[in-house]
Scaffold this motif. Structure first.
Motif, PDB file in Angstrom:
ATOM      1  N   ILE A  17       0.866  -1.165   0.000  1.00 24.87           N
ATOM      2  CA  ILE A  17       0.000   0.000   0.000  1.00 24.87           C
ATOM      3  C   ILE A  17       0.910   1.224   0.000  1.00 24.87           C
ATOM      4  CG2 ILE A  17      -1.811   1.301   1.171  1.00 24.87           C
ATOM      5  CD1 ILE A  17      -2.473  -1.363   2.669  1.00 24.87           C
ATOM      6  N   VAL A  18       0.860   1.998  -1.072  1.00 25.36           N
ATOM      7  CA  VAL A  18       1.615   3.245  -1.158  1.00 25.36           C
ATOM      8  C   VAL A  18       0.651   4.337  -1.593  1.00 25.36           C
ATOM      9  CG1 VAL A  18       3.890   2.232  -1.564  1.00 25.36           C
ATOM     10  CG2 VAL A  18       2.409   2.675  -3.502  1.00 25.36           C
ATOM     11  N   ASN A  19       0.905   5.550  -1.114  1.00 31.85           N
ATOM     12  CA  ASN A  19       0.018   6.637  -1.508  1.00 31.85           C
ATOM     13  C   ASN A  19       0.767   7.955  -1.459  1.00 31.85           C
ATOM     14  OD1 ASN A  19       0.138   7.330   1.195  1.00 31.85           O
ATOM     15  ND2 ASN A  19      -2.060   7.292   1.547  1.00 31.85           N
ATOM     16  N   PRO A  34       4.996   8.410  -3.107  1.00 30.52           N
ATOM     17  CA  PRO A  34       6.066   8.673  -2.148  1.00 30.52           C
ATOM     18  C   PRO A  34       5.935   8.056  -0.754  1.00 30.52           C
ATOM     19  CG  PRO A  34       4.643  10.576  -2.303  1.00 30.52           C
ATOM     20  CD  PRO A  34       4.151   9.583  -3.317  1.00 30.52           C
ATOM     21  N   THR A  35       4.736   7.704  -0.334  1.00 33.10           N
ATOM     22  CA  THR A  35       4.543   7.267   1.047  1.00 33.10           C
ATOM     23  C   THR A  35       4.208   5.778   1.111  1.00 33.10           C
ATOM     24  OG1 THR A  35       3.701   9.465   1.585  1.00 33.10           O
ATOM     25  CG2 THR A  35       3.280   7.719   3.189  1.00 33.10           C
ATOM     26  N   VAL A  36       5.052   5.002   1.768  1.00 31.97           N
ATOM     27  CA  VAL A  36       4.805   3.573   1.937  1.00 31.97           C
ATOM     28  C   VAL A  36       4.017   3.376   3.225  1.00 31.97           C
ATOM     29  CG1 VAL A  36       5.841   1.297   2.234  1.00 31.97           C
ATOM     30  CG2 VAL A  36       6.906   2.967   0.698  1.00 31.97           C
ATOM     31  N   ILE A  37       2.796   2.865   3.097  1.00 36.08           N
ATOM     32  CA  ILE A  37       1.950   2.576   4.254  1.00 36.08           C
ATOM     33  C   ILE A  37       2.209   1.151   4.731  1.00 36.08           C
ATOM     34  CG2 ILE A  37      -0.436   2.391   5.087  1.00 36.08           C
ATOM     35  CD1 ILE A  37       0.419   5.250   4.303  1.00 36.08           C
ATOM     36  N   LYS A  38       2.296   0.228   3.794  1.00 40.73           N
ATOM     37  CA  LYS A  38       2.515  -1.187   4.104  1.00 40.73           C
ATOM     38  C   LYS A  38       3.260  -1.823   2.941  1.00 40.73           C
ATOM     39  CE  LYS A  38       0.938  -4.349   7.069  1.00 40.73           C
ATOM     40  NZ  LYS A  38       1.157  -4.247   8.499  1.00 40.73           N
ATOM     41  N   THR A  40       4.828  -5.568   3.000  1.00 41.36           N
ATOM     42  CA  THR A  40       5.160  -6.735   3.815  1.00 41.36           C
ATOM     43  C   THR A  40       6.445  -7.431   3.384  1.00 41.36           C
ATOM     44  OG1 THR A  40       3.744  -8.131   2.448  1.00 41.36           O
ATOM     45  CG2 THR A  40       2.763  -7.208   4.451  1.00 41.36           C
ATOM     46  N   ASP A  41       6.855  -7.255   2.129  1.00 42.73           N
ATOM     47  CA  ASP A  41       8.038  -7.942   1.627  1.00 42.73           C
ATOM     48  C   ASP A  41       9.151  -6.989   1.195  1.00 42.73           C
ATOM     49  OD1 ASP A  41       7.243 -10.970   1.415  1.00 42.73           O
ATOM     50  OD2 ASP A  41       5.503  -9.814   0.745  1.00 42.73           O
ATOM     51  N   SER A  42       9.020  -5.715   1.545  1.00 45.25           N
ATOM     52  CA  SER A  42      10.001  -4.699   1.121  1.00 45.25           C
ATOM     53  C   SER A  42      10.262  -4.807  -0.382  1.00 45.25           C
ATOM     54  CB  SER A  42      11.304  -4.850   1.910  1.00 45.25           C
ATOM     55  OG  SER A  42      11.066  -4.663   3.284  1.00 45.25           O
ATOM     56  N   ALA A  43       9.184  -4.916  -1.147  1.00 44.02           N
ATOM     57  CA  ALA A  43       9.284  -5.157  -2.587  1.00 44.02           C
ATOM     58  C   ALA A  43       9.021  -3.909  -3.434  1.00 44.02           C
ATOM     59  CB  ALA A  43       8.313  -6.267  -2.987  1.00 44.02           C
ATOM     60  N   TYR A  44       8.676  -2.792  -2.783  1.00 41.24           N
ATOM     61  CA  TYR A  44       8.415  -1.549  -3.517  1.00 41.24           C
ATOM     62  C   TYR A  44       9.672  -0.695  -3.520  1.00 41.24           C
ATOM     63  CZ  TYR A  44       6.337   2.937  -4.864  1.00 41.24           C
ATOM     64  OH  TYR A  44       6.036   4.117  -5.503  1.00 41.24           O
ATOM     65  N   ASN A  45      10.051  -0.225  -4.698  1.00 43.59           N
ATOM     66  CA  ASN A  45      11.198   0.654  -4.828  1.00 43.59           C
ATOM     67  C   ASN A  45      10.679   2.086  -4.921  1.00 43.59           C
ATOM     68  OD1 ASN A  45      13.322   2.277  -5.861  1.00 43.59           O
ATOM     69  ND2 ASN A  45      14.315   0.453  -6.713  1.00 43.59           N
ATOM     70  N   ALA A  46      10.864   2.844  -3.851  1.00 43.31           N
ATOM     71  CA  ALA A  46      10.337   4.211  -3.785  1.00 43.31           C
ATOM     72  C   ALA A  46      11.072   5.161  -4.724  1.00 43.31           C
ATOM     73  CB  ALA A  46      10.405   4.729  -2.351  1.00 43.31           C
ATOM     74  N   SER A  47      12.212   4.744  -5.259  1.00 34.07           N
ATOM     75  CA  SER A  47      12.939   5.573  -6.224  1.00 34.07           C
ATOM     76  C   SER A  47      12.427   5.386  -7.640  1.00 34.07           C
ATOM     77  CB  SER A  47      14.432   5.242  -6.188  1.00 34.07           C
ATOM     78  OG  SER A  47      14.970   5.547  -4.927  1.00 34.07           O
TER      79      SER A  47
END
Length: 136
Positions: A17-19, A34-38, A40-47
């Motif tokens: 969940i990102v928003n 830009p904002t990671v809410i959840k 669970t697997d650290s699979a989202y790359n915010a860059s």
């Protein structure tokens, strides 16, 4: 942020969940939330704005772009750099677009969200979610 979003990851084994207000939503470019809410697997790359599927199977993917969009703009789910499916259409100018789709991916494939035309002024209600449903 919506405080109820945090509870979603407790019911689903793999969840993202990102928003937030994306810095930009350029034509056919990955939208970076830009904002990671959840995650669970650290699979989202915010860059890069890409979510790397940690498991092979079906994911329920949804997104919303709360922005000043042009009429005829579409919101699309991409897998590994190719359009998977269009999930929302903006038929009029300055109207948010959203949608969802069930996506099948192999572990390691990337999922991201893009729009077909440049949008500006994206609001904090924009989001991207992915929840692992199962292998099938």
């Amino acid at each position: 942020t919506n405080s109820s979003w945090g509870a979603v990851g407790t019911a689903v084994a793999t969840a993202l969940i990102v928003n937030g207000a994306p810095a930009s939503a350029a034509t056919n470019a990955v939208i970076i939330f830009p904002t990671v809410i959840k995650d669970t697997d650290s699979a989202y790359n915010a860059s890069t704005g890409e979510y790397t599927a940690p498991k092979t199977g079906y994911y329920q993917v949804s997104a919303r772009l709360d922005a000043l969009v042009v009429g005829g703009n579409v919101l699309q789910v991409y897998v590994n750099g190719s359009v998977y499916m269009t999930i929302g259409n903006a038929y009029v100018t300055n109207y948010p677009i959203d949608g969802s789709v069930l996506v099948y991916v192999v572990a390691g494939q990337n999922i991201d969200i893009r729009c077909s035309a440049s949008s500006s002024g994206a609001g904090v209600d924009s989001h991207f979610t992915a929840a692992y449903i199962g292998s099938g």
